[in-house]
Write a protein that holds these residues in place. Structure first.
Motif, PDB file in Angstrom:
ATOM      1  N   LEU A  86     -49.550  41.134   9.226  1.00  0.00           N
ATOM      2  CA  LEU A  86     -48.525  40.103   9.162  1.00  0.00           C
ATOM      3  C   LEU A  86     -48.170  39.676  10.577  1.00  0.00           C
ATOM      4  O   LEU A  86     -48.057  40.507  11.478  1.00  0.00           O
ATOM      5  N   ALA A  87     -48.011  38.374  10.811  1.00  0.00           N
ATOM      6  CA  ALA A  87     -47.603  37.861  12.120  1.00  0.00           C
ATOM      7  C   ALA A  87     -46.219  37.250  12.026  1.00  0.00           C
ATOM      8  O   ALA A  87     -45.894  36.553  11.057  1.00  0.00           O
ATOM      9  N   VAL A  88     -45.411  37.519  13.047  1.00  0.00           N
ATOM     10  CA  VAL A  88     -44.087  36.904  13.159  1.00  0.00           C
ATOM     11  C   VAL A  88     -43.914  36.449  14.599  1.00  0.00           C
ATOM     12  O   VAL A  88     -44.562  36.979  15.511  1.00  0.00           O
ATOM     13  N   PRO A  89     -43.051  35.466  14.866  1.00  0.00           N
ATOM     14  CA  PRO A  89     -42.816  35.039  16.244  1.00  0.00           C
ATOM     15  C   PRO A  89     -42.326  36.204  17.103  1.00  0.00           C
ATOM     16  O   PRO A  89     -41.673  37.125  16.594  1.00  0.00           O
ATOM     17  N   PRO A  90     -42.618  36.176  18.404  1.00  0.00           N
ATOM     18  CA  PRO A  90     -42.278  37.304  19.281  1.00  0.00           C
ATOM     19  C   PRO A  90     -40.807  37.695  19.278  1.00  0.00           C
ATOM     20  O   PRO A  90     -40.477  38.860  19.477  1.00  0.00           O
ATOM     21  N   HIS A  91     -39.911  36.725  19.056  1.00  0.00           N
ATOM     22  CA  HIS A  91     -38.475  37.021  19.150  1.00  0.00           C
ATOM     23  C   HIS A  91     -37.808  37.005  17.774  1.00  0.00           C
ATOM     24  O   HIS A  91     -36.603  36.768  17.669  1.00  0.00           O
ATOM     25  N   SER A  92     -38.579  37.312  16.738  1.00  0.00           N
ATOM     26  CA  SER A  92     -38.003  37.340  15.398  1.00  0.00           C
ATOM     27  C   SER A  92     -36.998  38.486  15.276  1.00  0.00           C
ATOM     28  O   SER A  92     -37.118  39.523  15.944  1.00  0.00           O
ATOM     29  N   GLY A  93     -36.029  38.285  14.389  1.00  0.00           N
ATOM     30  CA  GLY A  93     -35.055  39.335  14.120  1.00  0.00           C
ATOM     31  C   GLY A  93     -35.620  40.335  13.127  1.00  0.00           C
ATOM     32  O   GLY A  93     -36.758  40.780  13.233  1.00  0.00           O
ATOM     33  N   ALA A 100     -46.556  46.611   5.978  1.00  0.00           N
ATOM     34  CA  ALA A 100     -47.515  45.767   6.701  1.00  0.00           C
ATOM     35  C   ALA A 100     -47.583  46.167   8.169  1.00  0.00           C
ATOM     36  O   ALA A 100     -46.630  46.709   8.735  1.00  0.00           O
ATOM     37  N   LEU A 101     -48.734  45.878   8.800  1.00  0.00           N
ATOM     38  CA  LEU A 101     -48.878  46.001  10.247  1.00  0.00           C
ATOM     39  C   LEU A 101     -48.440  44.661  10.846  1.00  0.00           C
ATOM     40  O   LEU A 101     -49.072  43.634  10.593  1.00  0.00           O
ATOM     41  N   VAL A 102     -47.377  44.669  11.615  1.00  0.00           N
ATOM     42  CA  VAL A 102     -46.780  43.423  12.111  1.00  0.00           C
ATOM     43  C   VAL A 102     -47.314  43.097  13.498  1.00  0.00           C
ATOM     44  O   VAL A 102     -47.315  43.953  14.391  1.00  0.00           O
ATOM     45  N   HIS A 103     -47.753  41.854  13.688  1.00  0.00           N
ATOM     46  CA  HIS A 103     -48.175  41.334  14.987  1.00  0.00           C
ATOM     47  C   HIS A 103     -47.057  40.427  15.501  1.00  0.00           C
ATOM     48  O   HIS A 103     -46.802  39.371  14.933  1.00  0.00           O
ATOM     49  N   TRP A 104     -46.418  40.853  16.574  1.00  0.00           N
ATOM     50  CA  TRP A 104     -45.331  40.069  17.143  1.00  0.00           C
ATOM     51  C   TRP A 104     -45.933  39.112  18.170  1.00  0.00           C
ATOM     52  O   TRP A 104     -45.806  39.288  19.370  1.00  0.00           O
ATOM     53  N   SER A 105     -46.592  38.093  17.671  1.00  0.00           N
ATOM     54  CA  SER A 105     -47.322  37.225  18.595  1.00  0.00           C
ATOM     55  C   SER A 105     -47.534  35.850  17.992  1.00  0.00           C
ATOM     56  O   SER A 105     -47.391  35.649  16.787  1.00  0.00           O
ATOM     57  N   THR A 106     -47.891  34.919  18.857  1.00  0.00           N
ATOM     58  CA  THR A 106     -48.319  33.590  18.438  1.00  0.00           C
ATOM     59  C   THR A 106     -49.688  33.319  19.046  1.00  0.00           C
ATOM     60  O   THR A 106     -49.981  33.769  20.157  1.00  0.00           O
ATOM     61  N   GLY A 107     -50.525  32.609  18.333  1.00  0.00           N
ATOM     62  CA  GLY A 107     -51.835  32.254  18.847  1.00  0.00           C
ATOM     63  C   GLY A 107     -51.807  30.920  19.564  1.00  0.00           C
ATOM     64  O   GLY A 107     -50.758  30.272  19.670  1.00  0.00           O
ATOM     65  N   PRO A 108     -52.973  30.465  20.039  1.00  0.00           N
ATOM     66  CA  PRO A 108     -53.011  29.200  20.790  1.00  0.00           C
ATOM     67  C   PRO A 108     -52.804  27.964  19.921  1.00  0.00           C
ATOM     68  O   PRO A 108     -52.461  26.902  20.442  1.00  0.00           O
ATOM     69  N   ILE A 109     -53.014  28.077  18.612  1.00  0.00           N
ATOM     70  CA  ILE A 109     -52.853  26.927  17.722  1.00  0.00           C
ATOM     71  C   ILE A 109     -51.426  26.905  17.179  1.00  0.00           C
ATOM     72  O   ILE A 109     -51.005  27.820  16.477  1.00  0.00           O
ATOM     73  N   PRO A 110     -50.629  25.876  17.522  1.00  0.00           N
ATOM     74  CA  PRO A 110     -49.267  25.791  16.980  1.00  0.00           C
ATOM     75  C   PRO A 110     -49.309  25.471  15.487  1.00  0.00           C
ATOM     76  O   PRO A 110     -50.165  24.699  15.028  1.00  0.00           O
ATOM     77  N   ILE A 111     -48.413  26.091  14.728  1.00  0.00           N
ATOM     78  CA  ILE A 111     -48.413  25.880  13.277  1.00  0.00           C
ATOM     79  C   ILE A 111     -47.003  25.626  12.784  1.00  0.00           C
ATOM     80  O   ILE A 111     -46.017  25.970  13.447  1.00  0.00           O
ATOM     81  N   ALA A 112     -46.902  25.021  11.609  1.00  0.00           N
ATOM     82  CA  ALA A 112     -45.601  24.703  11.026  1.00  0.00           C
ATOM     83  C   ALA A 112     -44.878  25.970  10.591  1.00  0.00           C
ATOM     84  O   ALA A 112     -45.502  26.998  10.290  1.00  0.00           O
ATOM     85  N   ARG A 113     -43.580  25.895  10.535  1.00  0.00           N
ATOM     86  CA  ARG A 113     -42.754  27.050  10.169  1.00  0.00           C
ATOM     87  C   ARG A 113     -43.080  27.548   8.771  1.00  0.00           C
ATOM     88  O   ARG A 113     -42.953  28.743   8.482  1.00  0.00           O
ATOM     89  N   THR A 114     -43.509  26.653   7.893  1.00  0.00           N
ATOM     90  CA  THR A 114     -43.755  27.038   6.505  1.00  0.00           C
ATOM     91  C   THR A 114     -45.217  27.415   6.241  1.00  0.00           C
ATOM     92  O   THR A 114     -45.597  27.612   5.093  1.00  0.00           O
TER      93      THR A 114
END
Length: 301
Positions: A86-93, A100-114
């Motif tokens: 699972l990926a979440v933004p770096p500064h998520s609460g 799940a194994l959480v990835h606190w990261s964003t990739g190079p491709i910007p994506i919509a919130r939904t």
């Protein structure tokens, strides 16, 4: 169209805002929920019984399907670690992990919130940092082989991770499957170069070490028919008659018994079985290297 049918058409799960934009009213959405045609996940997501479990889990957690889980969703070759990524933004609460194994990261491709699934590029970036080098390489090459990404695009995208740069440098289009990528990377690690897709006996072999040591790498046994197996055995016999030493390596050999296979390959090299005899050129026995050897760069982590 009923809201439940629309959600099924959208993949079994949709954000409430998207349903409203599609013309459905809050009343019709509530009626579908009350009738149990649609269920709510948290407050903002709507799902039918056909919703993929991975997408429902991502919506429940407030994140996106990522890394290996996203690669599998996109149909790429992976070695599953039996975990949900699972990926979440770096500064998520607070994040509902649910195991799940959480990835606190964003990739190079910007994506919509939904967006519920990381795009291929972002998943590859995460895999490079999460998985062993040769496993990541196999998935990256699967993405290239399937046409979902190109080597040129990979070269143009920023890569801040040393592990990612190593995988990107090693990528090629020469492996026919992920199980072929792994032996090439492992042998490169100990200084053995494998030329891939070399034409011998009018057919491309999976790998050639030196002039005479042929590697043929089989995938899952149940994906091969008896007729295919007989063709492979006959091809091996012809190569041996031409003076080649042929190692046919199975899927289980690569994943479960690699130390033995590597030792056998090194033992063959120690005996000079990879070298052409002095009379080969005089006798006119040659092979055509149709494609260049794949680059192999070791990880620096």
């Amino acid at each position: 169209m009923h809201v439940g049918d629309w959600i099924d058409h959208a993949g079994g799960i949709a954000h409430t805002n998207d349903a409203l934009r599609a013309g459905f009213t809050r009343y019709s959405i509530k009626a579908a929920v009350d009738a149990r045609v649609v269920r709510r996940i948290r407050r903002s997501w709507l799902a039918t019984v056909n919703a993929p479990s991975s997408l429902a889990a991502a919506a429940w957690s407030g994140g996106r399907v990522a890394c290996l889980s996203a690669a599998s969703h996109h149909g790429l070759w992976t070695l599953d670690d039996e975990r949900f990524h699972l990926a979440v933004p770096p500064h998520s609460g607070h994040v509902r992990r649910g195991g799940a194994l959480v990835h606190w990261s964003t990739g190079p491709i910007p994506i919509a919130r939904t967006t519920l699934v990381e795009p291929v590029v972002n998943a590859l970036w995460q895999i490079a940092d999460c998985r062993p080098f040769e496993h990541a390489l196999a998935t990256w090459e699967s993405a290239i082989r399937s046409g979902q990404i190109s080597v040129d695009l990979l070269d143009r995208l920023p890569m801040t991770s040393a592990a990612g740069r190593a995988v990107r440098s090693a990528c090629s289009q020469l492996s026919d499957s992920g199980i072929e990528s792994i032996p090439v990377a492992r042998l490169a690690r100990i200084g053995i170069t494998v030329a891939q897709q070399v034409v011998l006996d009018a057919h491309a072999v999976d790998g050639l070490i030196g002039d005479r040591l042929v590697l043929q790498i089989d995938g899952y046994a149940f994906h091969r028919t008896a007729e295919q197996r007989q063709r492979d055995i006959a091809a091996d016999r012809r190569l041996r008659l031409m003076g080649y030493t042929v190692f046919r390596i199975g899927y289980a050999d690569v994943l479960n018994d690699w130390e033995r296979v590597e030792l056998e390959i090194c033992t063959a090299i120690a005996q000079g079985l990879h070298l052409a005899r002095s009379d080969d050129v005089q006798g006119g026995v040659r092979h055509e290297r149709r494609r260049r050897t794949a680059r192999a760069v070791l990880p620096t982590r």
